[in-house]
Write a protein that holds these residues in place. Sequence first.
Motif, short mmCIF file in Angstrom:
data_model
loop_
_atom_site.label_atom_id
_atom_site.label_comp_id
_atom_site.label_asym_id
_atom_site.label_seq_id
_atom_site.Cartn_x
_atom_site.Cartn_y
_atom_site.Cartn_z
N SER A 90 0.77 -1.34 -0.10
CA SER A 90 -0.03 0.21 0.04
C SER A 90 0.79 1.29 -0.08
N GLY A 91 2.01 1.36 -0.73
CA GLY A 91 2.67 2.52 -0.86
C GLY A 91 3.78 2.70 0.24
N GLU A 92 3.49 1.92 1.52
CA GLU A 92 4.40 2.54 2.64
C GLU A 92 5.53 1.31 2.55
N SER A 93 6.63 1.46 2.01
CA SER A 93 7.56 0.42 1.75
C SER A 93 8.70 0.29 3.01
N GLU A 94 8.75 1.55 3.80
CA GLU A 94 9.85 1.48 4.69
C GLU A 94 9.61 1.01 5.93
N TYR A 95 9.12 -0.54 6.05
CA TYR A 95 8.92 -1.23 7.15
C TYR A 95 9.51 -2.60 6.89
N GLY A 96 10.05 -3.41 7.71
CA GLY A 96 10.55 -4.83 7.59
C GLY A 96 9.08 -5.64 7.68
N TYR A 97 8.65 -5.83 6.66
CA TYR A 97 7.37 -6.53 6.44
C TYR A 97 7.66 -8.03 6.56
N VAL A 98 8.63 -8.56 5.85
CA VAL A 98 9.08 -9.96 6.15
C VAL A 98 10.04 -10.08 7.08
N ASP A 99 10.04 -11.09 7.91
CA ASP A 99 11.23 -11.28 8.93
C ASP A 99 11.63 -12.82 9.14
N GLU A 100 12.34 -13.02 10.06
CA GLU A 100 12.70 -14.32 10.12
C GLU A 100 11.70 -15.23 10.34
N ILE A 101 10.55 -15.00 11.42
CA ILE A 101 9.60 -15.71 11.73
C ILE A 101 8.79 -16.02 10.57
N LEU A 102 8.55 -15.13 9.55
CA LEU A 102 7.53 -15.25 8.44
C LEU A 102 8.24 -16.15 7.40
N ALA A 103 9.59 -15.96 7.36
CA ALA A 103 10.39 -16.59 6.27
C ALA A 103 10.59 -18.03 6.54
N VAL A 104 10.61 -18.46 7.89
CA VAL A 104 10.90 -19.85 8.32
C VAL A 104 9.49 -20.39 8.17
N ALA A 105 8.34 -19.76 8.51
CA ALA A 105 6.90 -20.10 8.46
C ALA A 105 6.72 -20.74 7.03
N ALA A 106 6.99 -19.57 6.22
CA ALA A 106 6.72 -19.92 4.72
C ALA A 106 7.33 -20.92 4.21
N ARG A 107 8.55 -21.13 4.56
CA ARG A 107 9.54 -22.28 3.97
C ARG A 107 8.95 -23.48 4.71
N ALA A 108 8.58 -23.41 5.80
CA ALA A 108 7.89 -24.78 6.58
C ALA A 108 6.68 -25.16 5.80
N ARG A 109 5.78 -24.48 5.24
CA ARG A 109 4.66 -24.69 4.46
C ARG A 109 4.71 -24.92 3.11
N GLY A 110 6.11 -24.96 2.72
CA GLY A 110 6.50 -25.32 1.24
C GLY A 110 6.02 -24.10 0.09
N LEU A 111 6.09 -22.96 0.61
CA LEU A 111 5.80 -21.68 -0.28
C LEU A 111 7.03 -21.70 -1.31
N GLY A 112 6.85 -21.14 -2.36
CA GLY A 112 7.75 -21.15 -3.31
C GLY A 112 8.67 -19.63 -3.11
N GLY A 113 8.13 -18.65 -2.66
CA GLY A 113 8.91 -17.55 -2.46
C GLY A 113 8.04 -16.26 -2.10
N ILE A 114 8.65 -15.24 -1.82
CA ILE A 114 7.74 -14.04 -1.60
C ILE A 114 8.44 -12.91 -2.36
N VAL A 115 7.47 -12.21 -2.90
CA VAL A 115 7.96 -10.77 -3.72
C VAL A 115 7.25 -9.69 -3.07
N LEU A 116 7.71 -8.68 -2.66
CA LEU A 116 6.95 -7.47 -2.10
C LEU A 116 7.52 -6.35 -2.44
N ASP A 117 6.55 -5.10 -2.64
CA ASP A 117 6.91 -3.90 -3.19
C ASP A 117 7.29 -3.12 -1.55
N GLY A 118 7.98 -3.81 -0.86
CA GLY A 118 8.41 -3.10 0.61
C GLY A 118 9.86 -3.79 0.97
N CYS A 119 10.31 -3.47 2.17
CA CYS A 119 11.22 -3.90 2.93
C CYS A 119 11.25 -5.03 3.57
#
Length: 279
Positions: A90-119
Amino acid sequence: MEGAGPSRPHRARVEWEVDVALADTLTAVGTVALARCGGRPFGTHLFSVWPGASFAATAFPVRCAPGDNLALHVAVAQAPPGSALVVDVSGESEYGYVDEILAVAARARGLGGIVLDGCVRDVAAIARCGLPVFGTGVAVREARPEAGGSVGDQVTMTAVGPVPLAVRRGDWIAADDDGVVCLPRGQVSAIITETMDSITREQEIIDAVCAGESTLDLLGLDPSRVSGWEGGPDGRTRRAGARPRSLGSLREAPGRGGAGDQGRSRLSPRPAVGDSYRD
């Protein structure tokens, strides 16, 4: 972005219903070829969190409220394994939207990756996790999981050129060190067919260059348009509007890039592709 991660492309677990053959093909041909042949490139501001990250997967769109990543947590829990999250912040890129917890959770669920218009943040941990993540930068400031957002609905991402890139659920996303590309639903088969033909033509040019041919001749370029052109190494000049050389004749000519030539390119061979894909 700094950090080092696994060099192998991340592949979602194959026990789920994932079109692994198509994902492998898109990863093998790469985003440059796909963008040249109809794939829509995302904006050049996106970078991989760790070098060598790559993936190809179907899109699961996510829209976050500004400075908030609750929708990302919901998407990780709900997105089909093998898909990739495509996130509009939503145009507010200067936050850490994806962190270690979310990345590990996404990997554990078998997601292919994440692309985001933010940090993102926790860059080193994301690299160790091995999940391919592509964002606009790194921000220490934490996104809060409180405000809402949406998952599964079409999102609009920044793209190359003046027209924003609409990403729908089920579009194919390919990402690597060269960038991120979207292949719209219903166009995947046509884009792949054109891409494979383009790769073949490009390899023929590379083989001819390795055999001593000039790109000016092979591509039919007019060097006289460039100030200071003095002709080729042998003093010859090229007439304006000359047609490109026939690559077919180069393949058959002895000593000009044939299969046994030492000058032949050592690039990976053209990947195998099935007869058709279901969009």
